[in-house]
Design an enzyme around this catalytic site. Structure first.
Site, PDB file in Angstrom:
ATOM      1  CG  ASP A  81      65.628  -9.938 -40.989  1.00 36.01           C
ATOM      2  OD1 ASP A  81      66.184 -11.037 -40.829  1.00 36.01           O
ATOM      3  OD2 ASP A  81      65.302  -9.207 -40.042  1.00 36.01           O
ATOM      4  CD  GLU A 149      67.756 -12.506 -35.990  1.00 39.23           C
ATOM      5  OE1 GLU A 149      68.172 -12.592 -34.818  1.00 39.23           O
ATOM      6  OE2 GLU A 149      68.283 -11.751 -36.845  1.00 39.23           O
TER       7      GLU A 149
END
Length: 428
Positions: A81, A149
């Protein structure tokens, strides 16, 4: 055949991976919206004959499983991400992307300001290398691409969605879990460390209440902005006056929001707090102290009701297993030589990586398998050296900065090789 020889015979040309990296960097996806990254990884793995690819795990998460005879199972992890940051690097492949964040419905600039795009490229190059080298190792390789994350929720989401559940995604339980992160250190270097490697992080939103009114009539109001200001200043005394100076801890107020205009005293203020600690005892102490101070300041200001505490994210400690770390470190020293630091300093940041290991079924019927996590240098060595000579760490952009972007080489080559060397230290 030793690991370095296997690498030299099996590694792919990295130019296509450099282009893949640039494409990912230019087209990042926020947490929970990592669609391009997931599609890119899925497509690449499915081209490699023998990889069993399982997608949509805990959102956009996926695994590629390569079974290659009897032996240990090694899980390699990469996070995928990006962050709500407007890129200022001026790179020709810099991101200008904006997208609506599904978390709050607000449109934001998006940037891979933490290097997860580099993690993806290194992992895919490592997967190709290990696929080519199948005749030189035995066991099972799992490459895992984890979403979300940055908000400390992706690893947990993959576990809760049945990552290791035989009736769901049926990922084989690993013997060891390995991961890495690109950091603002000299590119071409790697660093390992036994024991504590990354801090726990707890984030929460605190709403404090006042009584609103006209700016010209403060005596009939309770000003939540003044209340919030007192809280923010007092919070800084926790680390300076309540924590042992020999132990690391950080309390950051990253956001304060109250009111819409200057001539109205609002009725509430929202404070967003982030806490970093390295031991469970200090973690408990800080969280309790924050609540004590917030409540006391509310009482001192005559707040009409109790403050509201809402947890927003929580990262666990990352504590590297001694045996796994020493095994990987030995292989790194043999391959990287002086470019490997076996006594690397702990990371300043936090990770949810360890959940993939602590929640994995083990061989004795319980939960928890050993893991290790290392750092990967991504900064031009000349810039790192200049910062040292001038004693100015501000010259080097750090993770989450609008200026953070790893130099592509030798970062990518080193990251790919580290993943391969780490895996082969258990698979050969």
């Amino acid at each position: 055949m030793d690991i370095s020889m296997i690498l030299s015979k099996s590694k792919p040309h990295l130019k296509p991976y450099e282009e893949l990296y640039k494409h990912l960097h230019q087209n990042p996806g926020l947490s929970l919206q990592e669609h391009l990254a997931a599609e890119t990884a899925t497509k690449h793995l499915r081209i490699l004959d023998g990889f069993d690819v399982r997608t949509k795990i805990g959102g956009t998460g996926l695994v590629g499983i390569l079974s290659n005879g009897p032996g240990k199972t090694v899980l390699l992890r990469a996070d995928i991400d990006a962050l709500p940051v407007e890129e200022l690097t001026n790179l020709p492949y810099g991101s200008t992307k904006r997208e609506v964040d599904v978390e709050d419905g607000i449109e934001k600039a998006v940037m891979h300001a933490c290097g997860h795009d580099m993690h993806i490229a290194c992992m895919l190059a490592a997967a190709s290398t290990l696929h080519t080298a199948r005749e030189h190792w035995k066991g099972t390789l799992v490459v895992l691409f984890q979403p979300n994350e940055e908000r400390a929720a992706g690893a947990r989401a993959m576990i809760d969605d049945g990552l290791y559940d035989p009736k769901r995604h049926a990922c084989p339980s690993p013997d060891v879990v390995l991961g890495q992160h690109v950091m603002p250190q000299a590119a071409g270097t790697v660093g390992t460390r036994v024991g504590h490697f990354a801090s726990a992080a707890d984030s929460f939103r605190v709403t404090v209440y006042g009584r609103g009114g006209h700016a010209s009539q403060p005596h009939v109001t309770i000003d939540p902005v003044v209340l919030a200001a007192h809280i923010i200043v007092r919070l800084q005394t926790i680390v300076s006056r309540e924590v042992n100076p020999r132990e690391g801890a950080v309390i950051t107020v990253g956001s304060v929001q109250s009111g819409m205009t200057e001539n109205i005293i609002s009725s509430e203020a929202v404070i967003k707090i982030n806490v970093r600690t390295v031991t469970p005892e200090t973690r408990d102490k800080l969280l309790a102290a924050i609540k004590r101070i917030v409540k006391a300041e509310c009482d001192a200001s005559g707040s009409p009701k109790e403050p509201l505490f809402e947890a927003t994210s929580s990262f666990p400690f990352t504590i590297n297993d001694i045996n796994v770390t020493n095994c990987v470190a030995s292989a790194f020293t043999e391959h990287f030589g002086e470019k490997h630091d076996p006594q690397a300093p702990p990371l300043g940041g936090s990770e949810d990586f360890s959940i993939l290991a602590t929640e994995a079924p083990n061989r004795i019927g319980g939960k928890g398998v050993p893991y290790t996590y290392w750092n990967l240098g991504g900064t031009d060595p000349a810039l790192v050296q200049k910062a040292k000579v001038e004693n100015n760490s501000g010259l080097v952009p750090h993770n989450h900065s609008a200026y953070f972007a790893p130099v592509i080489q030798p970062t990518m080559r080193t990251g790919m090789e580290a993943m391969v060397v780490g895996a082969l230290s258990y698979l050969t």
